[in-house]
Design a protein around this motif. Structure first.
Motif, PDB file in Angstrom:
ATOM      1  N   ASP A  36       0.947  -1.115  -0.102  1.00  0.00           N
ATOM      2  CA  ASP A  36       0.268  -0.305  -0.286  1.00  0.00           C
ATOM      3  C   ASP A  36       1.046   1.330   0.297  1.00  0.00           C
ATOM      4  O   ASP A  36       0.646   2.113  -0.425  1.00  0.00           O
ATOM      5  N   THR A  37       2.122   1.210   1.080  1.00  0.00           N
ATOM      6  CA  THR A  37       2.846   2.218   0.835  1.00  0.00           C
ATOM      7  C   THR A  37       4.274   2.658  -0.032  1.00  0.00           C
ATOM      8  O   THR A  37       4.378   3.377  -0.033  1.00  0.00           O
ATOM      9  N   GLY A  38       3.899   1.116  -0.961  1.00  0.00           N
ATOM     10  CA  GLY A  38       5.038   1.339  -1.864  1.00  0.00           C
ATOM     11  C   GLY A  38       6.562   0.362  -1.657  1.00  0.00           C
ATOM     12  O   GLY A  38       7.072   1.306  -1.537  1.00  0.00           O
ATOM     13  N   THR A  39       6.302  -0.417  -2.164  1.00  0.00           N
ATOM     14  CA  THR A  39       7.471  -1.025  -1.459  1.00  0.00           C
ATOM     15  C   THR A  39       8.409  -0.255  -1.861  1.00  0.00           C
ATOM     16  O   THR A  39      10.135  -1.331  -1.823  1.00  0.00           O
ATOM     17  N   GLU A  40       8.801   0.511  -3.126  1.00  0.00           N
ATOM     18  CA  GLU A  40       9.884   0.724  -3.894  1.00  0.00           C
ATOM     19  C   GLU A  40      10.579   1.858  -3.519  1.00  0.00           C
ATOM     20  O   GLU A  40      12.063   2.467  -4.127  1.00  0.00           O
ATOM     21  N   ASN A  41       9.932   2.174  -2.797  1.00  0.00           N
ATOM     22  CA  ASN A  41       9.885   3.975  -2.562  1.00  0.00           C
ATOM     23  C   ASN A  41      11.427   3.514  -0.992  1.00  0.00           C
ATOM     24  O   ASN A  41      10.838   2.921  -0.111  1.00  0.00           O
ATOM     25  N   LEU A  43      12.673   5.358   1.023  1.00  0.00           N
ATOM     26  CA  LEU A  43      12.372   6.003   1.773  1.00  0.00           C
ATOM     27  C   LEU A  43      11.506   5.413   3.579  1.00  0.00           C
ATOM     28  O   LEU A  43      11.402   5.245   3.908  1.00  0.00           O
ATOM     29  N   LEU A  44      11.136   4.244   2.710  1.00  0.00           N
ATOM     30  CA  LEU A  44       9.988   3.179   3.312  1.00  0.00           C
ATOM     31  C   LEU A  44      10.832   2.403   4.283  1.00  0.00           C
ATOM     32  O   LEU A  44      10.120   2.703   5.798  1.00  0.00           O
ATOM     33  N   GLN A  45      12.161   1.866   3.721  1.00  0.00           N
ATOM     34  CA  GLN A  45      12.447   1.608   4.902  1.00  0.00           C
ATOM     35  C   GLN A  45      13.023   2.103   5.963  1.00  0.00           C
ATOM     36  O   GLN A  45      12.915   1.512   7.224  1.00  0.00           O
ATOM     37  N   LEU A  55      17.356   8.833   6.499  1.00  0.00           N
ATOM     38  CA  LEU A  55      16.672   9.794   6.375  1.00  0.00           C
ATOM     39  C   LEU A  55      16.393  11.200   5.641  1.00  0.00           C
ATOM     40  O   LEU A  55      16.790  12.318   4.214  1.00  0.00           O
ATOM     41  N   GLN A  56      17.779  10.963   7.061  1.00  0.00           N
ATOM     42  CA  GLN A  56      18.586  13.186   7.032  1.00  0.00           C
ATOM     43  C   GLN A  56      19.364  12.694   5.446  1.00  0.00           C
ATOM     44  O   GLN A  56      19.107  13.923   4.896  1.00  0.00           O
TER      45      GLN A  56
END
Length: 258
Positions: A36-41, A43-45, A55-56
């Protein structure tokens, strides 16, 4: 179509079916499936694991391959309007929420069904995430499609600690509103509603200032203590407002409703 829109001719079976469908949709709001949130994003992990440093780097290092599109990736939504901030809330990653808030994201954004990040954290019982969001001044009175506040959602899912915290946050908000209203009373009267005597004006402002300082110096105050402070403020200011030439009805309705 919501339950209140069901035609009467549908009968009880149709109403039951719609109710079941609504509950299924509600559970979808709480689901945390990575597709749902997009496995290829990219930023997800780091968002799910609490990797604030990772993230920074994406947001702040121009050499990072995802730097240019970092905000777009963060705000990318799934089919119900949730972005990666919702994934972080579901995972209880409070530090991630605090870190991402620095990049100017809207923490009061709603999904297609009116759920905010606060609603999400409340449903999942993420107490520390709730605290982080409240510290970041999110709207604790925002309503979802059921006309529920986050507190109501927490209660519906039996998240007792979250209910207690949000009740406490609401009590503090109530006192802040009183302080703001009474401070505004001075400004409004200066614009023509009436005129305060200098000593009365100072008394109101000093009382409001004292309660603001009390809130800052008593972050762990109980709900009862907060309500006591609110009552003290009202007891101080109400007699002063009552002396003003404006009709009593004006003061009662405008300044004492919270």
């Amino acid at each position: 179509m919501e339950a209140e829109e069901v035609p009467e001719s549908g009968g009880s079976e149709k109403s039951l079916l719609l109710s079941q469908q609504e509950e299924e949709e509600e559970e979808e709001e709480r689901s945390q499936e990575t597709e749902d949130t997009g496995t290829e994003n990219p930023l997800l992990q780091p968002a799910l694991t609490g990797d604030v440093e990772g993230l920074q780097k994406i947001f702040e290092d121009p050499e990072n391959p995802h730097h240019e599109h970092a905000m777009q990736l963060l705000l990318e939504e799934d089919v119900v309007g949730r972005n990666l901030l919702y994934a972080a809330c579901m995972a209880g990653q409070s530090d991630v929420i605090r870190a991402l808030a620095k990049y100017g994201v809207n923490l009061n954004e709603k999904t297609t069904r009116g759920y905010t990040l606060l609603h999400c954290a409340a449903a999942w019982g993420r107490l520390e995430t709730l605290k982080a969001l409240v510290e970041l001044d999110v709207d604790i009175e925002a309503l979802n499609f059921r006309q529920e506040k986050a507190r109501d959602v927490a209660a519906r899912y039996s998240q007792t600690e979250c209910v207690e915290f949000l009740d406490w946050a609401d009590a503090r908000l109530s006192l802040k509103k009183y302080i703001t209203k009474f401070s505004m009373a001075v400004t409004e009267t200066e614009k023509g509603v009436g005129k305060f005597l200098k000593e009365d004006k100072n008394a109101v402002l000093n009382a409001c200032r004292a309660k603001s300082e009390w809130l800052e110096t008593h972050p762990e105050a109980s709900i009862d203590e907060i309500f006591e402070q609110r009552q003290q403020l009202e007891d101080t200011v109400a007699p002063i407002l009552a002396k003003m030439p404006a009709p009593r009805k004006f003061w009662n309705k405008r300044w004492f409703e919270c």
